[in-house]
Design a protein around this motif. Structure first.
Motif, PDB file in Angstrom:
ATOM      1  N   PHE A 146       0.825  -1.246   0.038  1.00 48.92           N
ATOM      2  CA  PHE A 146      -0.058   0.088   0.035  1.00 48.92           C
ATOM      3  C   PHE A 146       0.841   1.256  -0.056  1.00 48.92           C
ATOM      4  O   PHE A 146       0.526   2.090   0.887  1.00 48.92           O
ATOM      5  CB  PHE A 146      -0.969  -0.048   1.220  1.00 48.92           C
ATOM      6  N   LYS A 147       1.910   1.349  -0.980  1.00 55.09           N
ATOM      7  CA  LYS A 147       2.691   2.628  -0.864  1.00 55.09           C
ATOM      8  C   LYS A 147       1.934   3.787  -1.137  1.00 55.09           C
ATOM      9  O   LYS A 147       2.238   4.640  -0.485  1.00 55.09           O
ATOM     10  CB  LYS A 147       3.896   2.247  -2.232  1.00 55.09           C
ATOM     11  N   ARG A 148       1.106   3.880  -2.129  1.00 56.54           N
ATOM     12  CA  ARG A 148       0.443   5.033  -2.359  1.00 56.54           C
ATOM     13  C   ARG A 148      -0.318   5.627  -1.272  1.00 56.54           C
ATOM     14  O   ARG A 148      -0.191   6.904  -0.709  1.00 56.54           O
ATOM     15  CB  ARG A 148      -0.529   4.923  -3.720  1.00 56.54           C
ATOM     16  N   GLN A 149      -1.015   4.777  -0.375  1.00 58.67           N
ATOM     17  CA  GLN A 149      -2.003   5.361   0.587  1.00 58.67           C
ATOM     18  C   GLN A 149      -0.824   5.685   1.915  1.00 58.67           C
ATOM     19  O   GLN A 149      -1.175   6.642   2.511  1.00 58.67           O
ATOM     20  CB  GLN A 149      -2.744   4.065   1.324  1.00 58.67           C
ATOM     21  N   VAL A 150       0.186   5.142   1.702  1.00 63.82           N
ATOM     22  CA  VAL A 150       1.377   5.554   2.937  1.00 63.82           C
ATOM     23  C   VAL A 150       1.831   6.695   2.712  1.00 63.82           C
ATOM     24  O   VAL A 150       1.872   7.597   3.486  1.00 63.82           O
ATOM     25  CB  VAL A 150       2.206   4.577   3.253  1.00 63.82           C
ATOM     26  N   ARG A 151       2.105   6.887   1.466  1.00 62.88           N
ATOM     27  CA  ARG A 151       2.642   8.322   0.807  1.00 62.88           C
ATOM     28  C   ARG A 151       1.816   9.227   1.256  1.00 62.88           C
ATOM     29  O   ARG A 151       2.187  10.593   1.376  1.00 62.88           O
ATOM     30  CB  ARG A 151       3.198   8.245  -0.599  1.00 62.88           C
ATOM     31  N   SER A 152       0.393   9.050   0.873  1.00 66.88           N
ATOM     32  CA  SER A 152      -0.461  10.295   0.860  1.00 66.88           C
ATOM     33  C   SER A 152      -0.908  10.471   2.478  1.00 66.88           C
ATOM     34  O   SER A 152      -1.679  11.555   2.602  1.00 66.88           O
ATOM     35  CB  SER A 152      -1.806   9.954   0.026  1.00 66.88           C
ATOM     36  N   GLY A 153      -0.516   9.427   3.270  1.00 62.29           N
ATOM     37  CA  GLY A 153      -0.876   9.675   4.850  1.00 62.29           C
ATOM     38  C   GLY A 153      -2.292   9.148   4.983  1.00 62.29           C
ATOM     39  O   GLY A 153      -2.816   9.455   6.154  1.00 62.29           O
ATOM     40  N   SER A 154      -2.951   8.604   3.700  1.00 61.24           N
ATOM     41  CA  SER A 154      -4.568   7.867   4.283  1.00 61.24           C
ATOM     42  C   SER A 154      -4.088   6.408   5.021  1.00 61.24           C
ATOM     43  O   SER A 154      -5.163   6.023   5.415  1.00 61.24           O
ATOM     44  CB  SER A 154      -4.938   7.411   2.870  1.00 61.24           C
ATOM     45  N   LEU A 155      -3.052   6.138   5.288  1.00 65.71           N
ATOM     46  CA  LEU A 155      -2.812   4.931   5.867  1.00 65.71           C
ATOM     47  C   LEU A 155      -1.743   4.817   7.073  1.00 65.71           C
ATOM     48  O   LEU A 155      -0.856   5.329   6.689  1.00 65.71           O
ATOM     49  CB  LEU A 155      -2.565   3.581   4.876  1.00 65.71           C
ATOM     50  N   GLU A 156      -2.108   4.674   8.169  1.00 68.59           N
ATOM     51  CA  GLU A 156      -1.139   4.961   9.436  1.00 68.59           C
ATOM     52  C   GLU A 156      -1.103   3.563  10.008  1.00 68.59           C
ATOM     53  O   GLU A 156      -2.096   2.671  10.003  1.00 68.59           O
ATOM     54  CB  GLU A 156      -1.621   5.770  10.285  1.00 68.59           C
ATOM     55  N   VAL A 157      -0.053   3.115  10.550  1.00 65.97           N
ATOM     56  CA  VAL A 157       0.220   1.995  11.483  1.00 65.97           C
ATOM     57  C   VAL A 157       0.951   2.695  12.972  1.00 65.97           C
ATOM     58  O   VAL A 157       1.943   3.465  12.762  1.00 65.97           O
ATOM     59  CB  VAL A 157       1.239   1.291  10.939  1.00 65.97           C
ATOM     60  N   ILE A 158       0.094   2.198  14.005  1.00 64.82           N
ATOM     61  CA  ILE A 158       0.797   2.484  15.532  1.00 64.82           C
ATOM     62  C   ILE A 158       0.852   1.319  16.031  1.00 64.82           C
ATOM     63  O   ILE A 158       0.167   0.374  15.866  1.00 64.82           O
ATOM     64  CB  ILE A 158      -0.365   3.633  16.208  1.00 64.82           C
ATOM     65  N   SER A 159       1.326   1.262  17.312  1.00 65.36           N
ATOM     66  CA  SER A 159       1.622   0.531  18.026  1.00 65.36           C
ATOM     67  C   SER A 159       1.334   0.865  19.466  1.00 65.36           C
ATOM     68  O   SER A 159       1.730   1.935  19.779  1.00 65.36           O
ATOM     69  CB  SER A 159       2.843  -0.411  17.907  1.00 65.36           C
ATOM     70  N   ILE A 160       1.242  -0.268  20.486  1.00 68.07           N
ATOM     71  CA  ILE A 160       1.286   0.090  21.944  1.00 68.07           C
ATOM     72  C   ILE A 160       2.341   0.110  22.766  1.00 68.07           C
ATOM     73  O   ILE A 160       2.771  -1.113  22.445  1.00 68.07           O
ATOM     74  CB  ILE A 160      -0.186  -0.696  22.625  1.00 68.07           C
ATOM     75  N   PRO A 161       2.967   0.842  23.337  1.00 68.57           N
ATOM     76  CA  PRO A 161       4.141   0.692  24.195  1.00 68.57           C
ATOM     77  C   PRO A 161       4.039  -0.346  25.219  1.00 68.57           C
ATOM     78  O   PRO A 161       2.744  -0.219  25.812  1.00 68.57           O
ATOM     79  CB  PRO A 161       4.311   2.160  24.587  1.00 68.57           C
ATOM     80  N   ALA A 162       4.834  -1.259  25.482  1.00 72.93           N
ATOM     81  CA  ALA A 162       4.619  -2.365  26.520  1.00 72.93           C
ATOM     82  C   ALA A 162       4.064  -1.837  27.612  1.00 72.93           C
ATOM     83  O   ALA A 162       3.413  -2.468  28.403  1.00 72.93           O
ATOM     84  CB  ALA A 162       5.950  -3.198  26.533  1.00 72.93           C
ATOM     85  N   PHE A 163       4.653  -0.598  28.360  1.00 69.69           N
ATOM     86  CA  PHE A 163       4.360  -0.256  29.576  1.00 69.69           C
ATOM     87  C   PHE A 163       2.776   0.106  29.857  1.00 69.69           C
ATOM     88  O   PHE A 163       2.175   0.062  30.912  1.00 69.69           O
ATOM     89  CB  PHE A 163       4.898   1.012  30.000  1.00 69.69           C
ATOM     90  N   LEU A 164       1.836   0.260  28.667  1.00 71.92           N
ATOM     91  CA  LEU A 164       0.645   0.576  28.804  1.00 71.92           C
ATOM     92  C   LEU A 164      -0.105  -0.710  29.545  1.00 71.92           C
ATOM     93  O   LEU A 164      -1.277  -0.695  29.759  1.00 71.92           O
ATOM     94  CB  LEU A 164      -0.203   1.087  27.352  1.00 71.92           C
ATOM     95  N   TYR A 165       0.460  -1.816  29.137  1.00 71.67           N
ATOM     96  CA  TYR A 165      -0.251  -3.243  29.570  1.00 71.67           C
ATOM     97  C   TYR A 165       0.399  -3.505  30.851  1.00 71.67           C
ATOM     98  O   TYR A 165       1.541  -3.707  31.106  1.00 71.67           O
ATOM     99  CB  TYR A 165       0.269  -4.393  28.674  1.00 71.67           C
ATOM    100  N   SER A 166      -0.542  -3.813  31.699  1.00 72.21           N
ATOM    101  CA  SER A 166      -0.277  -4.154  32.994  1.00 72.21           C
ATOM    102  C   SER A 166       0.456  -5.806  33.103  1.00 72.21           C
ATOM    103  O   SER A 166       0.056  -6.337  32.157  1.00 72.21           O
ATOM    104  CB  SER A 166      -1.554  -4.130  34.071  1.00 72.21           C
ATOM    105  N   SER A 167       1.156  -5.988  34.111  1.00 70.91           N
ATOM    106  CA  SER A 167       1.633  -7.373  34.176  1.00 70.91           C
ATOM    107  C   SER A 167       0.713  -8.610  34.384  1.00 70.91           C
ATOM    108  O   SER A 167       0.602  -9.390  33.873  1.00 70.91           O
ATOM    109  CB  SER A 167       2.717  -7.390  35.169  1.00 70.91           C
ATOM    110  N   MET A 168      -0.488  -7.938  34.808  1.00 72.49           N
ATOM    111  CA  MET A 168      -1.734  -8.881  34.984  1.00 72.49           C
ATOM    112  C   MET A 168      -2.277  -9.272  33.559  1.00 72.49           C
ATOM    113  O   MET A 168      -3.130 -10.227  33.612  1.00 72.49           O
ATOM    114  CB  MET A 168      -2.561  -8.269  35.916  1.00 72.49           C
ATOM    115  N   LEU A 169      -1.982  -8.654  32.743  1.00 74.43           N
ATOM    116  CA  LEU A 169      -2.815  -9.137  31.418  1.00 74.43           C
ATOM    117  C   LEU A 169      -1.637  -9.878  30.547  1.00 74.43           C
ATOM    118  O   LEU A 169      -2.078 -10.258  29.585  1.00 74.43           O
ATOM    119  CB  LEU A 169      -2.630  -7.518  30.641  1.00 74.43           C
ATOM    120  N   ASN A 170      -0.820 -10.331  31.246  1.00 78.38           N
ATOM    121  CA  ASN A 170       0.350 -11.182  30.581  1.00 78.38           C
ATOM    122  C   ASN A 170      -0.341 -12.617  30.861  1.00 78.38           C
ATOM    123  O   ASN A 170       0.178 -13.356  31.520  1.00 78.38           O
ATOM    124  CB  ASN A 170       1.611 -11.262  31.006  1.00 78.38           C
TER     125      ASN A 170
END
Length: 336
Positions: A175-199
């Motif tokens: 999806f090169k075109r969508q990435v270049r235009s900004g119409s497609l994004e990818v994000i991730s969640i930092p590990a610290f947002l998850y509590s150890s109880m969720l492991n």
């Protein structure tokens, strides 16, 4: 007379010396300025070369899928937006010791001011993946004008960096075109947002693992929705194992634009709704709180509930995934 001449000659000599010294200072100043200018031009050229090298390296990393944890420059512009995530600290005490809470932006140009934000949360399902098929149907069945007026956000809600790497590589290649235009994004969640109880790996009983999986999924959806909130007027939540039908986006925009009432809260464009629980249960609780009074007749409550929870028929999305994100769980329902 002689005295005056001698005095005058001395004065002339002093002035000559002053002029010579002044000229020497001027020449020295000019030489220093020339040296400084040459040094500045050299530094400028070096900076241009370094910036170009940095750009080429970053470009190659994106294209090769090696960009795994780079935060986009848009974070500085979104300082006020990040405060939205502070509310999570009220519900998750382990976050109260953390500073700024914000997802890692892996691919993104900070696109805002659009009508629709489409959120897709994805996790590693082992040998099974439906994300590429899902994204292909979602973006290919938009017109160019619809693509410009929307942003698709993929949340990689998995701590497995190899999976994040594979998602980035697939998206930047497919999806090169969508990435270049900004119409497609990818994000991730930092590990610290998850509590150890969720492991779930450290939980013994199956019921504990299921409960942990459900809590984590709710947190994933919350973060994705909060990230998308300032970008668009409407938010569309999608799963990572569906196929969007032809002209789905046109039908959604037409339907939303033709609703006479502005009091609606939620529109379902799939008969199956959210496959995984307890998202459905939480939505029912929200509706009950919004429209039902304590001790009220259930029929009156349900009547008002239909006014804010609208069901579009037929479904615009077909569920195709069989292998759940929960280990060893399979889902065969494919209602349309």
């Amino acid at each position: 007379m002689q005295f005056l001449l001698a005095h005058r000659s001395a004065n002339l000599g002093n002035k000559d010396n002053q002029l010579i010294n002044c000229r020497n200072h001027i020449l020295e100043f000019k030489e220093n300025m020339l040296h400084l200018r040459n040094k500045t031009e050299k530094n400028s050229q070096e900076m241009k070369v370094l910036n170009r090298m940095k750009y080429e390296i970053t470009k190659r990393e994106i294209l090769s899928g090696n960009l795994v944890a780079q935060k986009a420059d848009i974070l500085n512009k979104n300082e006020t937006v990040s405060n939205t995530f502070e509310d999570l600290k009220f519900f998750f005490p382990h976050l109260r010791k953390e500073g700024r809470i914000y997802p890692d932006v892996i691919i993104g140009k900070g696109k805002t001011g659009v009508s629709f934000a489409l959120g897709i949360s994805t996790v590693n399902r082992g040998n099974y993946s439906y994300l590429k098929q899902t994204l292909t149907s979602v973006v290919s069945r938009m017109t160019l004008s619809q693509e410009k007026d929307s942003v698709v956000i993929v949340l990689v809600a998995d701590s497995n960096e190899d999976y994040l790497h594979s998602v980035v590589k697939m998206i930047t290649k497919k999806f090169k075109r969508q990435v270049r235009s900004g119409s497609l994004e990818v994000i991730s969640i930092p590990a610290f947002l998850y509590s150890s109880m969720l492991n779930a790996k450290h939980l013994a009983e199956a019921s504990q693992k299921l409960a942990s999986w459900r809590i984590k999924q709710v947190l994933d959806f919350c973060i994705l929705m909060l990230y998308a909130q300032p970008k668009a007027k409407y938010y569309l939540q999608l799963e990572d194992d569906i196929i969007a039908k032809e002209m789905y986006f046109t039908k959604i925009t037409d339907f939303v634009g033709n609703i006479s009432s502005n009091n609606w809260f939620f529109i379902e464009f799939s008969m199956l709704g959210f496959i995984e629980k307890p998202i459905d249960w939480l939505l029912n609780d929200i509706f009950r709180v919004k429209v039902c009074d304590t001790g009220e007749d259930l029929r009156n409550c349900m009547k008002r509930k239909k006014q804010i929870r609208i069901q579009y028929k037929p479904s615009l999305f077909q569920h195709v995934g069989i292998h759940s994100s929960f280990p060893r769980k399979e889902q065969y329902e494919k209602k349309i």
